[in-house]
Design an enzyme around this catalytic site. Structure first.
Site, PDB file in Angstrom:
ATOM      1  N   ARG A  70       0.852  -1.197   0.000  1.00 44.29           N
ATOM      2  CA  ARG A  70       0.000   0.000   0.000  1.00 44.29           C
ATOM      3  C   ARG A  70       0.885   1.245   0.000  1.00 44.29           C
ATOM      4  O   ARG A  70       0.631   2.211  -0.706  1.00 44.29           O
ATOM      5  CB  ARG A  70      -0.960   0.007   1.200  1.00 44.29           C
ATOM      6  CG  ARG A  70      -1.630   1.371   1.360  1.00 44.29           C
ATOM      7  CD  ARG A  70      -2.916   1.374   2.186  1.00 44.29           C
ATOM      8  NE  ARG A  70      -2.897   0.558   3.360  1.00 44.29           N
ATOM      9  CZ  ARG A  70      -2.239   0.828   4.495  1.00 44.29           C
ATOM     10  NH1 ARG A  70      -1.509   1.935   4.599  1.00 44.29           N
ATOM     11  NH2 ARG A  70      -2.296   0.000   5.513  1.00 44.29           N
ATOM     12  N   TYR A 118     -15.574  17.949 -14.719  1.00 43.24           N
ATOM     13  CA  TYR A 118     -15.958  16.540 -14.808  1.00 43.24           C
ATOM     14  C   TYR A 118     -17.042  16.240 -13.765  1.00 43.24           C
ATOM     15  O   TYR A 118     -16.908  16.648 -12.603  1.00 43.24           O
ATOM     16  CB  TYR A 118     -14.712  15.677 -14.579  1.00 43.24           C
ATOM     17  CG  TYR A 118     -14.995  14.208 -14.487  1.00 43.24           C
ATOM     18  CD1 TYR A 118     -15.392  13.487 -15.608  1.00 43.24           C
ATOM     19  CD2 TYR A 118     -14.891  13.535 -13.271  1.00 43.24           C
ATOM     20  CE1 TYR A 118     -15.672  12.131 -15.519  1.00 43.24           C
ATOM     21  CE2 TYR A 118     -15.165  12.178 -13.177  1.00 43.24           C
ATOM     22  CZ  TYR A 118     -15.563  11.484 -14.306  1.00 43.24           C
ATOM     23  OH  TYR A 118     -15.847  10.143 -14.216  1.00 43.24           O
ATOM     24  N   ASP A 161      -6.458  19.008 -13.902  1.00 50.11           N
ATOM     25  CA  ASP A 161      -6.834  17.678 -14.367  1.00 50.11           C
ATOM     26  C   ASP A 161      -6.466  17.617 -15.848  1.00 50.11           C
ATOM     27  O   ASP A 161      -7.111  18.232 -16.695  1.00 50.11           O
ATOM     28  CB  ASP A 161      -8.336  17.471 -14.145  1.00 50.11           C
ATOM     29  CG  ASP A 161      -8.795  16.065 -14.508  1.00 50.11           C
ATOM     30  OD1 ASP A 161      -8.142  15.423 -15.357  1.00 50.11           O
ATOM     31  OD2 ASP A 161      -9.819  15.622 -13.959  1.00 50.11           O
ATOM     32  N   LYS A 197      -8.121   6.595 -18.703  1.00 52.94           N
ATOM     33  CA  LYS A 197      -8.388   7.120 -20.043  1.00 52.94           C
ATOM     34  C   LYS A 197      -7.134   6.941 -20.912  1.00 52.94           C
ATOM     35  O   LYS A 197      -6.740   5.831 -21.148  1.00 52.94           O
ATOM     36  CB  LYS A 197      -8.851   8.581 -19.934  1.00 52.94           C
ATOM     37  CG  LYS A 197      -9.892   8.822 -18.816  1.00 52.94           C
ATOM     38  CD  LYS A 197     -11.231   8.161 -19.044  1.00 52.94           C
ATOM     39  CE  LYS A 197     -12.141   8.163 -17.812  1.00 52.94           C
ATOM     40  NZ  LYS A 197     -12.356   9.431 -17.169  1.00 52.94           N
TER      41      LYS A 197
HETATM   42  C1  LIG Z   1     -12.801   9.863 -15.913  1.00 51.77           C
HETATM   43  C2  LIG Z   1     -12.343  11.162 -15.372  1.00 51.77           C
HETATM   44  C3  LIG Z   1     -12.082  11.325 -13.997  1.00 51.77           C
HETATM   45  C4  LIG Z   1     -12.329  10.216 -12.993  1.00 51.77           C
HETATM   46  O1  LIG Z   1     -11.484   9.137 -13.215  1.00 51.77           O
HETATM   47  P1  LIG Z   1     -11.842   7.608 -12.825  1.00 51.77           P
HETATM   48  O2  LIG Z   1     -10.642   6.868 -13.271  1.00 51.77           O
HETATM   49  O3  LIG Z   1     -13.101   7.247 -13.538  1.00 51.77           O
HETATM   50  O4  LIG Z   1     -12.046   7.563 -11.338  1.00 51.77           O
HETATM   51  C5  LIG Z   1     -11.609  12.560 -13.572  1.00 51.77           C
HETATM   52  N1  LIG Z   1     -11.425  13.586 -14.450  1.00 51.77           N
HETATM   53  C6  LIG Z   1     -11.681  13.455 -15.762  1.00 51.77           C
HETATM   54  C7  LIG Z   1     -11.464  14.628 -16.667  1.00 51.77           C
HETATM   55  C8  LIG Z   1     -12.163  12.253 -16.266  1.00 51.77           C
HETATM   56  O5  LIG Z   1     -12.421  12.151 -17.575  1.00 51.77           O
END
Ligand SMILES: *Cc1c(COP(=O)(O)O)cnc(C)c1O
Length: 377
Positions: free
Chosen positions: A39, A92, A164, A189
């Site tokens: 962890r 988001y 982000d 992603k």
């Molecule tokens: C998908 C996404 C998240 C969240 O990510 P997860 O892996 O689904 O927890 C946060 N910010 C953006 C811009 C996203 O597209």
């Protein structure tokens, strides 16, 4: 591409092995090795973290179990108790739900801003903020934030800046080099890129901030698993190739969309008509592979998507396969209708995540869908 390649001292494995062990023997009494418990630290996760930190130009990175874990940690770690978080009005949906829940339970003050309006956003920052949260290009309208200008306005007001960078990836944009303090990713992603891992990453410009964020991630128990890190690293090796192919496909699809009579609007920073096209040219190396367009009504959306064969109707983005999603009923369904409307999200809007298929297949499929929508009008 080269992260961890040919570094195995035991057997000369070219690809670094995956370490599944949860625990690591001490070198002797009171002498822990580099790792003691997975962890807190894991060798496979470390290779991935180093690779992501290098791509973003950071001092280090923390790999988390999901993108939402990567969003949660900096908000908890960097915001003082009761502090003010200034976030995009069109951020988001999952991030908005977290920020809203933390505000409703009295843990922080949330204010929303339109960061594509530099003057307005600078005034919002000057009015008081402890942490400025940015997403550019934004979801799903692909509005662009001037990262250098907003970062310096935030620093002048004593605020930290977190970006982000999920949509752009470090191939297209590196916010730390433009003044941001922290970058987060949903590695689910593009970084993994194969729609088979849920994962996240936090990258910081300063080493002491990396340590602080790593401490919080371990304490909260939101660090990523070893197999997930292994798969994400494998995906990351082709990020530059996938981004090039996906952006080529985005350009081909945009060319179709702007010319088709079924389409009311196209949102893509690569278009000269995009309100921040010049900023995107200056700030980004490419325009990304997300394209949003409007066909006017929910009925037209239904006719279009039912019958597509090279796009899957699914949430998420950034994989090798092309996806289409309907923000109003899918990714942004958690937002109350009035918040959604204020963010400019309409019922006729579709968001495409272009994959790496042959562009001719994608264009032909989408053209047939648009023709169907036009005929049904
Ligand atoms: C998908 C996404 C998240 C969240 O990510 P997860 O892996 O689904 O927890 C946060 N910010 C953006 C811009 C996203 O597209």
């Amino acid at each position: 591409m080269r992260a961890g390649i040919n570094t195995d001292t035991a057997h000369g494995a070219v690809v670094p092995p995956v370490y599944l062990s949860t625990t690591y023997a001490f070198d002797g009494f009171d002498r822990p090795g580099e790792y003691d418990y997975s962890r807190a630290g894991n060798p496979t996760r470390s290779v991935l973290a180093t690779a992501i930190a290098e791509l973003e130009g950071g001092a280090g990175a923390v790999v988390t179990a999901s993108g939402m874990a990567a969003v949660t940690v900096p908000v908890l770690a960097l915001l003082p108790p009761g502090g003010t978080l200034l976030a995009p009005f069109d951020c988001y949906g999952g991030s908005w739900r977290l920020f809203d829940a933390l505000e409703r339970t009295g843990r922080l003050k949330l204010r929303l801003a339109d960061f594509s309006d530099l003057e307005g956003a600078s005034a919002d920052i000057a009015a008081g903020a402890d942490l400025v949260w940015l997403e550019t290009p934004s979801n799903p309208l692909l509005r662009i934030t001037d990262l250098a200008a907003i970062s310096s306005a935030a620093h002048a007001a004593g605020a930290l800046v977190a970006v982000d960078n999920t949509f752009a990836t470090p191939v297209v944009q590196r916010p730390l080099t433009l003044g941001a303090d922290v970058v987060v990713h949903s590695a689910t992603k593009y970084l993994n890129g194969h729609s088979d891992v849920v994962s996240g990453a936090i990258i910081a410009a300063e080493a002491d901030q990396v340590s602080e964020l790593a401490w919080w991630a371990n304490t909260l128990g939101v660090t990523g698993g070893a197999l997930d890190a292994y798969l994400t690293l494998r995906g990351l090796r082709t990020l530059h190739l996938r981004m090039a192919a996906a952006q080529r496909n985005a350009a081909a699809v945009v060319e179709l969309l702007v010319a088709h009579p079924a389409v009311r609007a196209v949102h893509y920073p690569g278009l000269a008509e995009h309100p921040q096209h010049d900023l995107a040219v200056r700030q980004q190396d490419g325009f990304g592979a997300i394209v949003t367009f409007d066909v006017g009504t929910g009925a037209a959306v239904r006719t279009l998507v039912e019958g597509l064969v090279t796009f899957c109707l699914a949430e998420s983005l950034g994989g090798v396969e092309s996806l289409v999603s309907h923000p109003a009923t899918m990714t942004h369904a958690a937002m109350p209708p009035e918040v959604r409307a204020a963010a400019g999200i309409t019922d006729g809007m579709l968001r495409l995540s272009l994959g790496v298929e042959d562009p001719d297949d994608l264009v032909a499929d989408l053209r047939a869908g648009l023709d169907r929508a036009l005929a049904a009008r």
